[in-house]
Structures are given as structure tokens and as C-alpha cells.
Design a protein around this motif. Sequence first.
Motif, PDB file in Angstrom:
ATOM      1  N   GLN A   1      58.080  -5.909  60.429  1.00 41.71           N
ATOM      2  CA  GLN A   1      59.202  -6.510  60.798  1.00 41.71           C
ATOM      3  C   GLN A   1      60.340  -6.041  59.907  1.00 41.71           C
ATOM      4  O   GLN A   1      62.346  -5.946  60.123  1.00 41.71           O
ATOM      5  CB  GLN A   1      59.447  -8.083  59.802  1.00 41.71           C
ATOM      6  CG  GLN A   1      60.828  -9.033  60.258  1.00 41.71           C
ATOM      7  CD  GLN A   1      60.966  -8.932  60.854  1.00 41.71           C
ATOM      8  OE1 GLN A   1      60.326  -9.837  62.036  1.00 41.71           O
ATOM      9  NE2 GLN A   1      62.578  -9.503  61.402  1.00 41.71           N
ATOM     10  N   LEU A   2      60.308  -5.244  58.601  1.00 38.84           N
ATOM     11  CA  LEU A   2      61.169  -4.525  58.555  1.00 38.84           C
ATOM     12  C   LEU A   2      61.447  -2.761  58.933  1.00 38.84           C
ATOM     13  O   LEU A   2      62.952  -2.779  59.075  1.00 38.84           O
ATOM     14  CB  LEU A   2      60.633  -3.687  57.153  1.00 38.84           C
ATOM     15  CG  LEU A   2      61.603  -2.912  55.885  1.00 38.84           C
ATOM     16  CD1 LEU A   2      62.609  -3.946  55.334  1.00 38.84           C
ATOM     17  CD2 LEU A   2      60.712  -2.297  54.635  1.00 38.84           C
ATOM     18  N   LEU A   3      61.021  -2.899  59.976  1.00 41.90           N
ATOM     19  CA  LEU A   3      61.241  -2.013  60.307  1.00 41.90           C
ATOM     20  C   LEU A   3      62.556  -2.105  61.922  1.00 41.90           C
ATOM     21  O   LEU A   3      63.267  -1.689  62.159  1.00 41.90           O
ATOM     22  CB  LEU A   3      60.118  -0.700  61.012  1.00 41.90           C
ATOM     23  CG  LEU A   3      58.980  -0.119  60.306  1.00 41.90           C
ATOM     24  CD1 LEU A   3      58.039   1.060  61.110  1.00 41.90           C
ATOM     25  CD2 LEU A   3      59.694   0.824  59.137  1.00 41.90           C
ATOM     26  N   THR A   4      62.054  -3.477  62.146  1.00 35.70           N
ATOM     27  CA  THR A   4      63.128  -3.905  63.096  1.00 35.70           C
ATOM     28  C   THR A   4      64.718  -4.100  62.090  1.00 35.70           C
ATOM     29  O   THR A   4      65.163  -3.622  63.191  1.00 35.70           O
ATOM     30  CB  THR A   4      62.804  -5.522  63.483  1.00 35.70           C
ATOM     31  OG1 THR A   4      61.511  -4.552  64.356  1.00 35.70           O
ATOM     32  CG2 THR A   4      62.692  -5.808  64.840  1.00 35.70           C
ATOM     33  N   GLU A   5      64.110  -4.924  61.453  1.00 37.35           N
ATOM     34  CA  GLU A   5      65.502  -5.295  60.182  1.00 37.35           C
ATOM     35  C   GLU A   5      66.539  -3.386  59.942  1.00 37.35           C
ATOM     36  O   GLU A   5      67.391  -3.359  60.422  1.00 37.35           O
ATOM     37  CB  GLU A   5      65.656  -5.586  59.524  1.00 37.35           C
ATOM     38  CG  GLU A   5      64.452  -7.172  59.244  1.00 37.35           C
ATOM     39  CD  GLU A   5      66.142  -7.947  59.817  1.00 37.35           C
ATOM     40  OE1 GLU A   5      66.841  -7.629  59.947  1.00 37.35           O
ATOM     41  OE2 GLU A   5      65.819  -9.132  60.494  1.00 37.35           O
ATOM     42  N   ILE A   6      65.194  -2.393  60.181  1.00 32.02           N
ATOM     43  CA  ILE A   6      66.227  -1.376  59.513  1.00 32.02           C
ATOM     44  C   ILE A   6      66.796  -0.960  61.262  1.00 32.02           C
ATOM     45  O   ILE A   6      67.909  -0.210  60.969  1.00 32.02           O
ATOM     46  CB  ILE A   6      64.955  -0.409  59.459  1.00 32.02           C
ATOM     47  CG1 ILE A   6      64.974  -0.352  57.892  1.00 32.02           C
ATOM     48  CG2 ILE A   6      65.849   1.198  59.507  1.00 32.02           C
ATOM     49  CD1 ILE A   6      63.463   0.371  57.498  1.00 32.02           C
ATOM     50  N   ASP A   7      65.958  -0.439  62.611  1.00 36.03           N
ATOM     51  CA  ASP A   7      66.622  -0.764  63.656  1.00 36.03           C
ATOM     52  C   ASP A   7      68.254  -1.227  64.067  1.00 36.03           C
ATOM     53  O   ASP A   7      68.882  -0.044  64.206  1.00 36.03           O
ATOM     54  CB  ASP A   7      65.985  -0.469  64.846  1.00 36.03           C
ATOM     55  CG  ASP A   7      64.881   0.419  64.535  1.00 36.03           C
ATOM     56  OD1 ASP A   7      64.941   1.655  63.925  1.00 36.03           O
ATOM     57  OD2 ASP A   7      63.979  -0.039  64.905  1.00 36.03           O
ATOM     58  N   THR A   8      67.828  -2.826  63.588  1.00 32.69           N
ATOM     59  CA  THR A   8      69.603  -3.459  63.680  1.00 32.69           C
ATOM     60  C   THR A   8      70.343  -3.005  62.446  1.00 32.69           C
ATOM     61  O   THR A   8      71.114  -2.162  63.863  1.00 32.69           O
ATOM     62  CB  THR A   8      69.059  -4.496  63.721  1.00 32.69           C
ATOM     63  OG1 THR A   8      67.675  -4.802  64.476  1.00 32.69           O
ATOM     64  CG2 THR A   8      69.984  -5.775  63.293  1.00 32.69           C
ATOM     65  N   TYR A   9      70.233  -2.473  61.690  1.00 37.09           N
ATOM     66  CA  TYR A   9      71.613  -2.269  61.201  1.00 37.09           C
ATOM     67  C   TYR A   9      71.626  -1.066  61.522  1.00 37.09           C
ATOM     68  O   TYR A   9      72.935  -0.255  61.114  1.00 37.09           O
ATOM     69  CB  TYR A   9      71.127  -2.919  59.441  1.00 37.09           C
ATOM     70  CG  TYR A   9      71.199  -4.066  59.161  1.00 37.09           C
ATOM     71  CD1 TYR A   9      72.257  -4.838  59.313  1.00 37.09           C
ATOM     72  CD2 TYR A   9      69.796  -4.788  59.098  1.00 37.09           C
ATOM     73  CE1 TYR A   9      72.835  -6.016  59.247  1.00 37.09           C
ATOM     74  CE2 TYR A   9      70.219  -5.794  59.029  1.00 37.09           C
ATOM     75  CZ  TYR A   9      71.362  -6.849  58.615  1.00 37.09           C
ATOM     76  OH  TYR A   9      71.862  -8.133  58.996  1.00 37.09           O
ATOM     77  N   ALA A  10      70.786   0.078  61.355  1.00 36.88           N
ATOM     78  CA  ALA A  10      71.190   1.187  61.944  1.00 36.88           C
ATOM     79  C   ALA A  10      71.759   1.473  62.870  1.00 36.88           C
ATOM     80  O   ALA A  10      73.202   2.441  63.227  1.00 36.88           O
ATOM     81  CB  ALA A  10      69.899   1.766  62.025  1.00 36.88           C
ATOM     82  N   ASP A  11      71.364   0.979  64.121  1.00 35.35           N
ATOM     83  CA  ASP A  11      73.200   0.388  65.410  1.00 35.35           C
ATOM     84  C   ASP A  11      73.900  -0.046  64.774  1.00 35.35           C
ATOM     85  O   ASP A  11      74.711   0.410  65.831  1.00 35.35           O
ATOM     86  CB  ASP A  11      71.869   0.135  66.669  1.00 35.35           C
ATOM     87  CG  ASP A  11      70.651   0.353  66.923  1.00 35.35           C
ATOM     88  OD1 ASP A  11      70.259   1.492  67.105  1.00 35.35           O
ATOM     89  OD2 ASP A  11      69.632  -0.227  67.093  1.00 35.35           O
ATOM     90  N   LYS A  12      74.071  -1.179  63.970  1.00 32.17           N
ATOM     91  CA  LYS A  12      75.470  -1.769  64.081  1.00 32.17           C
ATOM     92  C   LYS A  12      76.068  -0.628  62.917  1.00 32.17           C
ATOM     93  O   LYS A  12      77.639  -0.186  63.239  1.00 32.17           O
ATOM     94  CB  LYS A  12      75.234  -2.467  62.805  1.00 32.17           C
ATOM     95  CG  LYS A  12      74.812  -3.814  63.767  1.00 32.17           C
ATOM     96  CD  LYS A  12      74.500  -5.730  62.330  1.00 32.17           C
ATOM     97  CE  LYS A  12      73.849  -5.911  63.617  1.00 32.17           C
ATOM     98  NZ  LYS A  12      73.746  -7.432  62.168  1.00 32.17           N
ATOM     99  N   ALA A  13      75.362   0.572  62.248  1.00 32.53           N
ATOM    100  CA  ALA A  13      76.005   1.516  61.541  1.00 32.53           C
ATOM    101  C   ALA A  13      76.044   3.018  62.615  1.00 32.53           C
ATOM    102  O   ALA A  13      76.830   4.008  62.003  1.00 32.53           O
ATOM    103  CB  ALA A  13      75.878   1.345  60.050  1.00 32.53           C
ATOM    104  N   ASP A  14      75.670   2.853  63.208  1.00 31.45           N
ATOM    105  CA  ASP A  14      75.977   3.786  64.425  1.00 31.45           C
ATOM    106  C   ASP A  14      74.926   5.228  64.171  1.00 31.45           C
ATOM    107  O   ASP A  14      76.044   6.320  64.242  1.00 31.45           O
ATOM    108  CB  ASP A  14      77.348   4.786  64.975  1.00 31.45           C
ATOM    109  CG  ASP A  14      77.736   5.596  66.048  1.00 31.45           C
ATOM    110  OD1 ASP A  14      76.538   5.184  66.807  1.00 31.45           O
ATOM    111  OD2 ASP A  14      78.975   6.061  66.071  1.00 31.45           O
ATOM    112  N   ILE A  15      74.116   4.581  63.112  1.00 28.33           N
ATOM    113  CA  ILE A  15      73.215   5.756  62.641  1.00 28.33           C
ATOM    114  C   ILE A  15      71.963   5.935  63.120  1.00 28.33           C
ATOM    115  O   ILE A  15      71.088   5.033  63.719  1.00 28.33           O
ATOM    116  CB  ILE A  15      72.647   5.657  61.036  1.00 28.33           C
ATOM    117  CG1 ILE A  15      73.973   5.505  60.451  1.00 28.33           C
ATOM    118  CG2 ILE A  15      71.681   6.676  60.167  1.00 28.33           C
ATOM    119  CD1 ILE A  15      73.470   4.663  58.899  1.00 28.33           C
TER     120      ILE A  15
END
Length: 243
Positions: free
Chosen positions: A153-167
Motif C-alpha cells: 500500500q505504501l508503494l501505491t501511495e508513493i507512485d500516486t504522489y510521484a505522478d502528481k509531482a511529475d517525478i
Amino acid sequence: MVFVVAVAIIAAVTGSVYNASQHIPEFYDQALHVEPTLADETGEILEEQVFAFTNQVKKPRRWSLRLTDQQINGWLASDLKEKFPGLLPEYIEDPRVAVKGKTLLVGCKYNGQSLNSILAVSLDCFLVEGEANVVGIQLHNVTAGSLPIPIGQLLTEIDTYADKADIPIRWQQRNGDPVALITIPDSGSEIDGEIRIDALELKDGEILLSGETIKTAEEVQQETETDQSVAEEASPAPGISES
């Protein structure tokens, strides 16, 4: 009788799990309780150092950046909400960090629908060999209080916010742990050259980053052509001697 015993066991297990989920990691407790005045001062020092660093990397030269976990926590306490109010989701509060040896500890308050606890994760940060400007972040020992929790679940959250920040993030495995690979851009509109990171080091209380901004091949060629042109203009024309 059996029913009563079963209920007692369930109650005991539930209470034990709840108490474990309310455990506060020592590093987080220490980082959380900082005097506001000290937090303001250390946060301001961090901003000054980062500002100076961003100016350093713009021109061809050697550069370095040294940050302490105290400075980072001061900034998180005094400036994060004010300057980046929408950065964290509503259920995440008071992030803090600590550097213990070569390990980065990150913790925060988690206020979810079914769980209120302190989430903590241990990270190893390193430069990836053979790939320029690629930082690896290895995640392990994710806990809620003192309870280990699944990392998916943590990895999913990281991917979500990385996409929002364009990282852009790539994932690999290292010793059974997930590793996020992040490429640091080597150029920018205000950077006169290309950035090369050659050292990333964590030691007790500190994060050290160093590298160099170098001239691009095109810039070197242009300078060479300019020097040749200047030299040719300064040389006397064939057949003409100086008196």
C-alpha cells in the motif's frame, strides 16, 4: 464457557494489537518535541543553505550541500504547512526524519478511518553505479507503532504522489526490499552546463551531497571555436611583416 474464553482471547489480542499500534518510535518522539524558536531558526538555516546551493549548481564548478536532520525537522515543523499547504494528504501529519548511521528514518502521524498511529519507515539512500545522477532509495522495516505492516500500500501511495509531482520512479528489488530509482535532472533553463552528482552520504545526523556542474560538449566546442577565431584575428595576415 468456551465462548467466554474465546471472547477473552479476542479482547486480549485486540488490546495487545491496539497498544502496539500506539507505540511511538524513539527517533520520532525526539524529533517531534522541538522548541518552536529553535525550529524557526534551524528551518531558516536550511532555506538559506538550499538557496545558496541552487545558485552554486547553476555555473560550472564543484559544489556540495550538507544538511542536518535537525535543520530538516525544523523546516518541517515551522514552514511546511505554511509554504506547501496542499503537499500532504489530510490523513498525514507532522512528518519528521532522523539519520542514524547510514539509515534515514522517516515517521509521521497517520489518521485513517480504521487506524490512528505513527507510521515509520527505514530507508537506505545511495547513488546507483553505472547510471549518472540516479539515486536509489531502498525501503524496509515499515511499521505502524511497533507493528510491521505490508509495504504494498505504501508503494501505491508513493507512485500516486510521484505522478502528481511529475517525478518518474522506477522500481527494482535489492535484498528482497523494493528500491525506488529516481533520476535527478542534469540540466535546466537556468543551469549553465550539466549537473553530475558524484557522492551521496548519510552519517549520524547529516546528509551530504556533492558533485560538479560541467560545461556541455557544445559549450566546449563553441568556446574552442571562439578562441580560434580570436587568435586568427590577432595574427598578422600572410606576407605582412611587423615593423
